[in-house]
Design an enzyme around this catalytic site. Sequence first.
Site: not given
Length: 483
Positions: A152, A249, A283, A457
């Site tokens: 994505n 993630e 997400c 992150e």
Amino acid sequence: MTQQPTASHFINGAYVEDTSGAPIEVIYPATGEVIATVHAATPAIIEQALASAHAAQKAWGQMSGTERGRILRRAADIMRERNHDLSVLETYDTGKPYSETSVADATSGADALEYFGGLAASLTGEHIDLGGDFVYTRREPLGLCAGIGAWNYPTQIACWKGAPALACGNALVFKPSETTPLSALKVAEILHEAGLPAGLYNVIQGMGEVGHSLITDDRVAKVSLTGSVPTGRKVYAAAAEGIRAVTMELGGKSPMVIFDDADVENAVSGIILGNFYSSGQVCSNGTRVFVQEGIKDAIITRLAERLENAKLGDPLDPETTFGPMVSARQREIVEGYITKGQEEGATLVAGGTRPDKPGFWLTPAIFSDVTDDMTIAREEIFGPVVSILSFKTEEEALARANATEFGLAAGVFTADITRAHRMCAGFEAGTTYINTYNLAPVEAPFGGMKLSGVGRENSKAAIEHYSQIKSVYVGMGDVEAPF
Ligand code: NDP
């Protein structure tokens, strides 16, 4: 139209081809046309990438942070200069409209390179005084890192992993999703143009098994995955065999809670950003929208009205604001959920249909009358589908918002400032929002609780996940031994 890269892989500072690897066709999601073909990495290519990264890492880790940072910041500048071309490529790779890719992909990658480039010089250990003897700590790189990306945000993911890894003195071998293999090659090219020594940032193509070869190699110290929970379970387990550090993630089913006192237009904007940006393929999307009973009708009416302004069309036209799904398969998955939502009794207020055009288009869908037990309220759909649920009290909203195995993000819209902070304290999610949604600046930690992930992150927090601490005990006197 062709977007054929110079070669499939980027290893040891140069493009490398090996056509004996299985061909992977790259499809422009807006039309279904094949725009490039790359080849999956063969065992020989995987070995070249790992060996060159392993060999290059030591000298890089011994350079000063200032020198490393300078290269990353130069790369950030080049990315910004080439934003137009990189955004066009990202649009071809993912189908996302240029109106998005020009402001959210290479730009966000450049932010990560600039931020971690700036941080590199200030990475330090600490001094611990023991009243004579003392300990100091050294912040050292982990070594060779493997990165595996989702489809994505291909440029962003390649930079969100690469920038902190390189800033801390590591080398990276990155495998993009086989659906979007093109942009990461450009990131590698730019990093090397900016002066990155050969071997430190390698890109190899392939499916899950190429990823598996990376994460099970003895030379790999750390694995960073962006992907779904099922893949996360496999990758985490494989990494655990070698006691490797991980950043995971993963997916989400995030809640957005809108109270009666919220500003309707802002809340609807939040729903749009949190459900329809990138055609819903984000997400952290707030796909379970809990709306307090008094404001529910107003929210649904305005949302339906504003979705009519979504401009589906040529993704390269800067006026287009809504693109296709990334692949035929992803559209089928999403359509399956839309059917399920209807079968289980939710009301499809708008959208969810295929426009009459080639490519993988699907109109933005709104479901109302959704209940917590419905499949569309429990599973990650990863497409342009929002579920509207209603609630009465704050306690009820918070309990239902948290009643999920995921914990990536959560948001609240309200004019009551203490309630907003109370809700965020109560949310079981790694990233939370008050009166806005889905912003992910590089300065803020990003990552999931519960099944949505491990580690963070971005921000200074990412440094902890790409470096390790060594203690050095310094004796200042005679050594006292028992005999
Ligand atoms: P997948 O989990 O299907 O794939 C992610 C990556 O892992 C791909 O490169 C894939 O390769 C690779 N892979 C698959 N199996 C293995 C394996 N056994 N070993 C090693 N690597 C493997 O995710 P998608 O690409 O479909 O992306 C969508 C998902 O990503 C959603 O769940 C979304 O929520 C999540 N995501 C999470 C983000 C976050 O920051 N939390 C951000 C963006 C997305 P290939 O597909 O090429 O075979």
